[in-house]
Motif scaffolding. Structure first.
Motif, short mmCIF file in Angstrom:
data_model
loop_
_atom_site.label_atom_id
_atom_site.label_comp_id
_atom_site.label_asym_id
_atom_site.label_seq_id
_atom_site.Cartn_x
_atom_site.Cartn_y
_atom_site.Cartn_z
N ALA A 116 0.61 -1.24 0.06
CA ALA A 116 -0.15 0.10 -0.02
C ALA A 116 0.52 0.82 0.06
O ALA A 116 1.81 1.15 0.82
CB ALA A 116 -1.23 -0.13 1.39
N GLU A 161 -8.32 1.36 3.24
CA GLU A 161 -9.62 -0.51 2.97
C GLU A 161 -8.84 -1.17 3.47
O GLU A 161 -10.14 -2.33 3.75
CB GLU A 161 -9.31 0.45 1.47
N GLN A 180 -6.01 3.40 0.76
CA GLN A 180 -5.55 2.11 0.57
C GLN A 180 -5.55 1.61 2.37
O GLN A 180 -5.95 0.43 2.27
CB GLN A 180 -4.63 1.82 -0.21
#
Length: 250
Positions: A13, A21, A18
């Motif tokens: 990431a 998530e 990100q």
């Protein structure tokens, strides 16, 4: 299997979005029973460490190195003529900007600031001048102008509406006068103010005032007095028109 896959995704990431998530997926898997408590806690710790390293590498765009703000530092304004500024604020304070009962709470400089605010509110309904413009017109410094407005707000004489913008320069505050006594004082001052500067306009054809070089309007010729003249050839007296004022006097 899920633990190894999620660990590789965390290491790969590159943005905070990100990371958010991935964190949501980890706790959803923990809630469904796909990951036990120990594995979920281990993944959460790795997410926290990776998020900290990503934050450390973020550099604000447009901010110069060694500066804490995108905007240039504020320069301290200085009056070019302090004597003129002093005379201006004294004149504004003595012009009666507010009722005496309210004016007794403020100093000379503060009264000058409130006079500028009152004039703008009287003319436009709201004062939208920036604090630097108010201070310059009143002949005071920026800090004194801010304190005067805040003191008036604390006494319930006016309201301040802030107009802040995220990431860019904010608009000047909107100042409104809510004191009924102050509003009545302002209305009375506007009624007593002479219209047109106190001068009466005169039409160019007015006979009472003639500008230099203007021809005087023609007036009807007045009938001159008459007196009895000598006897004519037929024995009747002929009237003689007198055109000289001295002859009339005789």
């Amino acid at each position: 299997m899920f633990r190894e896959t999620m660990g590789a995704a965390i290491e790969g990431a590159r943005t905070l979005a990100q990371m958010d998530e991935l964190s949501r997926q980890v706790w959803q898997a923990h809630a469904s029973g796909a990951v036990d408590d120990a594995a979920a806690q281990s993944l959460a710790e790795r997410l926290h460490e990776r998020r900290g390293s990503i934050r450390a590498g973020i550099v604000p765009v447009g901010v110069p190195a060694g500066s804490v703000s995108l905007f240039p530092p504020r320069r301290r304004p200085v009056s070019p003529d302090r004597i003129a500024s002093r005379d201006r604020r004294r004149l504004l304070a003595c012009s009666g900007p507010m009722p005496p009962a309210l004016a007794s709470r403020f100093t000379t400089g503060e009264l000058a600031v409130l006079r500028i605010v009152a004039d703008e509110v009287s003319e436009k309904g709201v004062c939208g001048l920036c604090i630097d413009a108010i201070a310059a017109r009143a002949g005071v410094c920026r800090r004194l102008a801010q304190n005067a407005i805040r003191l008036a707000e604390g006494d319930g004489l006016l309201t301040i509406q802030e107009r802040r913008h995220q990431g860019r320069r904010s608009d000047p505050n909107l100042i409104r006068i809510i004191s009924r006594e102050w509003q009545a004082w302002m209305r009375r001052a506007r009624r007593n103010q002479p219209k047109g500067g106190g001068c009466k306009s005169l039409h160019p054809t007015d006979k009472r005032v003639l500008t230099p070089g203007m021809n005087r309007p023609a007036e009807a010729s007045k009938k001159l007095p008459e007196r009895q003249g000598r006897l004519g050839d037929n024995g009747s007296r002929q009237p003689v028109r007198v055109t000289d004022t001295a002859k009339v006097m005789r």
